[in-house]
Design a protein around this motif. Structure first.
Motif, mmCIF file in Angstrom:
data_model
loop_
_atom_site.group_PDB
_atom_site.id
_atom_site.type_symbol
_atom_site.label_atom_id
_atom_site.label_comp_id
_atom_site.label_asym_id
_atom_site.label_seq_id
_atom_site.Cartn_x
_atom_site.Cartn_y
_atom_site.Cartn_z
ATOM 1 N N ASP A 266 2.096 6.850 4.661
ATOM 2 C CA ASP A 266 1.960 5.791 3.660
ATOM 3 C C ASP A 266 1.200 6.356 2.465
ATOM 4 O O ASP A 266 0.348 7.235 2.618
ATOM 5 C CB ASP A 266 1.180 4.614 4.263
ATOM 6 N N ASP A 267 1.500 5.837 1.270
ATOM 7 C CA ASP A 267 0.736 6.272 0.095
ATOM 8 C C ASP A 267 -0.556 5.481 -0.059
ATOM 9 O O ASP A 267 -1.396 5.824 -0.893
ATOM 10 C CB ASP A 267 1.583 6.149 -1.175
ATOM 11 N N LEU A 268 -0.721 4.402 0.722
ATOM 12 C CA LEU A 268 -1.936 3.585 0.674
ATOM 13 C C LEU A 268 -2.713 3.755 1.972
ATOM 14 O O LEU A 268 -2.309 3.251 3.023
ATOM 15 C CB LEU A 268 -1.590 2.110 0.455
ATOM 16 N N SER A 269 -3.830 4.441 1.912
ATOM 17 C CA SER A 269 -4.602 4.696 3.126
ATOM 18 C C SER A 269 -5.180 3.425 3.720
ATOM 19 O O SER A 269 -5.427 3.344 4.928
ATOM 20 C CB SER A 269 -5.739 5.678 2.826
ATOM 21 N N ARG A 270 -5.376 2.395 2.892
ATOM 22 C CA ARG A 270 -5.916 1.141 3.426
ATOM 23 C C ARG A 270 -4.944 0.495 4.414
ATOM 24 O O ARG A 270 -5.350 -0.303 5.252
ATOM 25 C CB ARG A 270 -6.219 0.167 2.282
ATOM 26 N N ASN A 271 -3.651 0.843 4.332
ATOM 27 C CA ASN A 271 -2.669 0.229 5.220
ATOM 28 C C ASN A 271 -2.835 0.657 6.674
ATOM 29 O O ASN A 271 -2.358 -0.030 7.574
ATOM 30 C CB ASN A 271 -1.246 0.552 4.749
ATOM 31 N N PHE A 272 -3.479 1.799 6.930
ATOM 32 C CA PHE A 272 -3.733 2.159 8.332
ATOM 33 C C PHE A 272 -5.215 2.103 8.674
ATOM 34 O O PHE A 272 -5.717 2.896 9.463
ATOM 35 C CB PHE A 272 -3.126 3.518 8.717
ATOM 36 N N ALA A 273 -5.911 1.117 8.079
ATOM 37 C CA ALA A 273 -7.345 0.952 8.340
ATOM 38 C C ALA A 273 -7.637 0.653 9.808
ATOM 39 O O ALA A 273 -8.679 1.049 10.333
ATOM 40 C CB ALA A 273 -7.916 -0.158 7.464
ATOM 41 N N LEU A 274 -6.739 -0.056 10.499
ATOM 42 C CA LEU A 274 -6.959 -0.364 11.915
ATOM 43 C C LEU A 274 -6.597 0.801 12.824
ATOM 44 O O LEU A 274 -7.014 0.838 13.989
ATOM 45 C CB LEU A 274 -6.150 -1.596 12.322
ATOM 46 N N ASN A 275 -5.809 1.743 12.312
ATOM 47 C CA ASN A 275 -5.395 2.909 13.105
ATOM 48 C C ASN A 275 -5.523 4.174 12.252
ATOM 49 O O ASN A 275 -4.535 4.878 12.018
ATOM 50 C CB ASN A 275 -3.945 2.748 13.590
ATOM 51 N N PRO A 276 -6.737 4.468 11.784
ATOM 52 C CA PRO A 276 -6.909 5.572 10.838
ATOM 53 C C PRO A 276 -6.505 6.935 11.385
ATOM 54 O O PRO A 276 -6.037 7.787 10.617
ATOM 55 C CB PRO A 276 -8.412 5.524 10.508
ATOM 56 N N ASP A 277 -6.635 7.148 12.671
ATOM 57 C CA ASP A 277 -6.301 8.457 13.232
ATOM 58 C C ASP A 277 -4.797 8.697 13.311
ATOM 59 O O ASP A 277 -4.367 9.836 13.529
ATOM 60 C CB ASP A 277 -6.915 8.599 14.625
ATOM 61 N N SER A 278 -4.015 7.636 13.154
ATOM 62 C CA SER A 278 -2.550 7.776 13.195
ATOM 63 C C SER A 278 -1.938 7.861 11.801
ATOM 64 O O SER A 278 -0.723 7.996 11.674
ATOM 65 C CB SER A 278 -1.929 6.596 13.946
ATOM 66 N N GLY A 279 -2.767 7.764 10.760
ATOM 67 C CA GLY A 279 -2.254 7.689 9.403
ATOM 68 C C GLY A 279 -2.249 9.007 8.659
ATOM 69 O O GLY A 279 -3.199 9.791 8.731
ATOM 70 N N LEU A 280 -1.161 9.259 7.953
ATOM 71 C CA LEU A 280 -1.050 10.411 7.053
ATOM 72 C C LEU A 280 -0.840 9.871 5.647
ATOM 73 O O LEU A 280 0.176 9.224 5.381
ATOM 74 C CB LEU A 280 0.110 11.321 7.462
ATOM 75 N N LYS A 281 -1.793 10.118 4.772
ATOM 76 C CA LYS A 281 -1.676 9.641 3.398
ATOM 77 C C LYS A 281 -0.853 10.639 2.580
ATOM 78 O O LYS A 281 -1.202 11.812 2.472
ATOM 79 C CB LYS A 281 -3.046 9.463 2.752
ATOM 80 N N ILE A 282 0.220 10.142 2.000
ATOM 81 C CA ILE A 282 1.078 10.946 1.146
ATOM 82 C C ILE A 282 0.789 10.559 -0.303
ATOM 83 O O ILE A 282 0.375 9.433 -0.589
ATOM 84 C CB ILE A 282 2.569 10.698 1.492
ATOM 85 N N SER A 283 0.969 11.473 -1.225
ATOM 86 C CA SER A 283 0.745 11.132 -2.628
ATOM 87 C C SER A 283 1.781 10.116 -3.083
ATOM 88 O O SER A 283 2.926 10.120 -2.616
ATOM 89 C CB SER A 283 0.829 12.388 -3.505
#
Length: 330
Positions: A266-283
């Protein structure tokens, strides 16, 4: 006779919200007249209408006369078929939580990194999550495959630029979009999860060719109604915003997916706030007419996804440093 010929009606069929709307507009009228006619049929205001596949080449201004346009009729037909995107005033999505807190952050152009586990009132968050899981019915578009990992992909600004004005929606695709999804599909079931309404989401992924591509298949799609709002904190300031809780998918398919085999891009890191370890922030991919000349982000993310595909437990990975993973930048 000449005047009659000049004012002959042009036959259109607009597709919107899974319905077709036949209409006739005299050829000496303008695009604005066509949009006004569509507004009477769909209640979508002209200013929010986007007509896709309407003409060959550059999208015309509202002042353009229909007879001057390079219209695209169906094969062996005089009918002009096109897709309309837009939401009626009455159906604009409004999160119930925003009634009491109007400062909910729901701006696709704004992002920040929440402090981990900073969401307030965990009991309330868990109840929202339970309620959302209970009301969400996942409709499979294609079968889930045994032994595959799960890739949850954002759409707007991740796979395509949702705001720039171009001649054709394909010019808004991030470079390598279809190749990226094709490469990922070998190892991952793919889900599209967008922070927009279902109507807008369906129109976008249909026009982009994501649903009908021959080399990859989308397992299912989720929209903003499957998101929940939470409050997180950063630098002493509280923010109320929407998140995409992966627990929804994990609860629906516990035998297939978990934090051990799921990655959310996701380009928005806030979208994986509940699962931060599963999130990859893309530009974020914006200003497509210029950015598409140099943007290669999906190429490197695809390489990362393939490199980690055989890692037994994704929880052992640090997706925040994905670009530094061995082999990604080579």
């Amino acid at each position: 006779m000449a005047d009659e010929t000049k004012k002959r009606p042009i036959q259109f069929v607009a597709t919107w919200n899974n319905s077709k709307y036949p209409l006739q507009v005299p050829e000496d009228e303008t695009v604005a007249t066509l949009k006004e006619t569509l507004a009477t049929l769909t209640n979508v205001p002209p200013k929010r209408q986007k007509l896709l596949g309407f003409v060959k080449g550059k999208l015309p201004d509202d002042s353009a006369v229909l007879s001057t346009l390079s219209l695209k009729p169906k094969p062996n037909s005089i009918t002009i078929d096109f897709l309309m995107m837009g939401t009626p005033d009455a159906n604009l999505f409004k999160d119930p939580d925003q009634v009491d807190l109007p400062d909910v952050v729901n701006d696709l152009d704004f992002d920040y990194f929440p402090e981990e586990h900073s969401y307030m009132d965990e009991a309330k968050v868990k109840k929202k999550l339970r309620d959302t899981i209970a009301k969400t019915q996942i409709n499979l578009i294609n079968p889930l495959r045994d032994g595959k990992r799960l890739l949850v992909m954002d759409l707007d600004y991740t796979l395509f630029d949702c705001k720039s004005t171009v001649n054709n929606i394909t010019e808004l695709m991030r470079p390598g979009m279809h190749s990226f999804l094709t490469a990922a599909y070998e190892h991952y079931d793919i889900v599209i999860w967008s922070q927009t309404s279902w109507r807008a989401l369906e129109a976008k992924i249909t026009e982009l060719g994501i649903l009908t591509h021959q080399d990859y298949k989308i397992a299912f799609v989720l929209d903003i109604t499957s998101m929940i709002s939470i409050t997180t904190r950063r630098d002493g300031k509280d923010y109320r915003h929407q998140v995409k809780p992966l627990d929804l998918i994990w609860t629906k398919y516990p035998e297939r997916y978990s934090a051990a085999n799921t990655i959310h891009v996701d380009d928005l890191s806030r979208n994986f706030a509940l699962n931060p370890d599963s999130g990859l922030k893309i530009s974020a991919f914006k200003n497509a007419p210029v950015s598409r000349q140099t943007d290669r982000e999906l190429f490197f993310v695809a390489r990362y996804l393939l490199l980690i595909a055989e890692v037994p437990d994704f929880k052992s990975l640090n997706h925040k440093k994905w670009k530094a993973y061995p082999g990604v930048a080579e």
